[in-house]
Enzyme design. Structure first.
Site, PDB file in Angstrom:
ATOM      1  N   HIS A 105       0.850  -1.189   0.000  1.00  0.00           N
ATOM      2  CA  HIS A 105       0.000   0.000   0.000  1.00  0.00           C
ATOM      3  C   HIS A 105       0.887   1.240   0.000  1.00  0.00           C
ATOM      4  CE1 HIS A 105      -3.589   2.380   0.632  1.00  0.00           C
ATOM      5  NE2 HIS A 105      -2.893   3.079   1.508  1.00  0.00           N
ATOM      6  N   THR A 137      -6.227  -8.360   6.151  1.00  0.00           N
ATOM      7  CA  THR A 137      -7.321  -8.817   7.009  1.00  0.00           C
ATOM      8  C   THR A 137      -8.610  -8.188   6.485  1.00  0.00           C
ATOM      9  OG1 THR A 137      -6.976  -6.958   8.507  1.00  0.00           O
ATOM     10  CG2 THR A 137      -5.840  -9.019   9.052  1.00  0.00           C
TER      11      THR A 137
HETATM   12  C1  GAR Z   1       1.414   0.796  -6.240  1.00  0.00           C
HETATM   13  O1  GAR Z   1       1.794   2.089  -5.873  1.00  0.00           O
HETATM   14  C2  GAR Z   1       0.738   0.098  -5.101  1.00  0.00           C
HETATM   15  O2  GAR Z   1       1.272   0.432  -3.845  1.00  0.00           O
HETATM   16  C3  GAR Z   1      -0.671   0.589  -5.229  1.00  0.00           C
HETATM   17  O3  GAR Z   1      -0.909   0.603  -6.613  1.00  0.00           O
HETATM   18  C4  GAR Z   1       0.309   0.832  -7.292  1.00  0.00           C
HETATM   19  C5  GAR Z   1       0.494  -0.244  -8.331  1.00  0.00           C
HETATM   20  O4  GAR Z   1       1.607   0.024  -9.133  1.00  0.00           O
HETATM   21  N1  GAR Z   1      -1.597  -0.242  -4.537  1.00  0.00           N
HETATM   22  C6  GAR Z   1      -2.672   0.221  -3.925  1.00  0.00           C
HETATM   23  O5  GAR Z   1      -2.991   1.379  -3.921  1.00  0.00           O
HETATM   24  C7  GAR Z   1      -3.500  -0.835  -3.228  1.00  0.00           C
HETATM   25  N2  GAR Z   1      -4.495  -0.226  -2.405  1.00  0.00           N
HETATM   26  P1  GAR Z   1       2.253  -1.125 -10.004  1.00  0.00           P
HETATM   27  O6  GAR Z   1       1.127  -1.745 -10.820  1.00  0.00           O
HETATM   28  O7  GAR Z   1       3.240  -0.417 -10.875  1.00  0.00           O
HETATM   29  O8  GAR Z   1       2.896  -2.118  -9.081  1.00  0.00           O
END
Ligand code: GAR
Length: 209
Positions: A105, A137
């Site tokens: 996250h 969770t």
């Molecule tokens: C990342 O920044 C990840 O932390 C976030 O989406 C992005 C995906 O980037 N995830 C969330 O916000 C989950 N709630 P990526 O596809 O380049 O890995």
């Protein structure tokens, strides 16, 4: 080697970082709810088992999640990683995989759960921002924290510049968390994660970058 299923929805840069980290894992499937996700194309390029499961083709979240869970279980994973998986998971799904479900996250949880974390960090004027890997969770973006990394917030930051700085850290801590899981070093007690043998406290990384 442990068997890992990766779920993603988009770009897949965290997934790519996991692949490039050459971890002691076997990625047995990469599943995306978005058939055109760049991460899925990358999985195909890597010769991995890339599966599109379009959530828009299902009646509701419960129906989709049930099919997703069945698909995941076909691959008998020891671990399921959410690498930019942008759908809320139903409680029934989480119950099936709890304890072997890791999420990344883009904030220092419990600050800024949900979406638009970088925008909200800038709005609040925080001086430190970052990212978190945690066990999933039933409570959204909560769950025992495995590792976090912090970055400074600069006066001239925009959501894009801040997000880019955090992303560099995401690419460090997610592979690290997965390595610990694969090495069977993570123990969850009373909602807290102990990393066995982590005498140098690698689970609190900070970056001057
Ligand atoms: C990342 O920044 C990840 O932390 C976030 O989406 C992005 C995906 O980037 N995830 C969330 O916000 C989950 N709630 P990526 O596809 O380049 O890995």
């Amino acid at each position: 080697m442990i068997r890992v299923v990766v779920l993603l929805s988009g770009r897949g840069s965290n997934f790519q970082a996991i692949v490039e980290a050459t971890l002691p894992i076997e990625i047995v499937a990469v599943i995306s709810n978005r058939p055109l996700a760049a991460g899925l194309a990358y999985a195909r390029e890597q010769g991995l088992n890339a599966i599109a499961l379009d959530h828009t083709a299902h009646a509701d979240r419960a129906a989709f999640d049930a099919q997703l869970a069945d698909e995941i279980e076909r691959h008998q994973p020891d671990l399921v990683v959410l690498a930019g998986y942008m759908r809320i998971l139903s409680p029934a799904f989480i119950a099936r995989f709890e304890g072997r479900l890791l999420n990344i996250h883009p904030s220092l949880l419990p600050m800024f759960p949900g979406l638009k974390t970088h925008e909200r960090a800038l709005e609040e004027g925080v001086k430190i921002h970052g990212c978190t890997v945690h066990f999933v969770t039933a409570q959204l973006d909560h769950g025992p924290i495995v590792i976090q990394a912090a970055v400074p917030v600069r006066a001239d930051d925009t959501p894009a510049t801040l997000s880019a700085r955090v992303l560099v850290q995401e690419h460090r801590i997610f592979p690290q968390a997965i390595r610990w899981f694969a090495e069977d070093r993570l123990r969850v007690q009373q909602g807290r994660v102990n990393v066995r043998g982590d005498s140098t406290s690698q689970s609190v990384l900070s970056s001057g970058a």
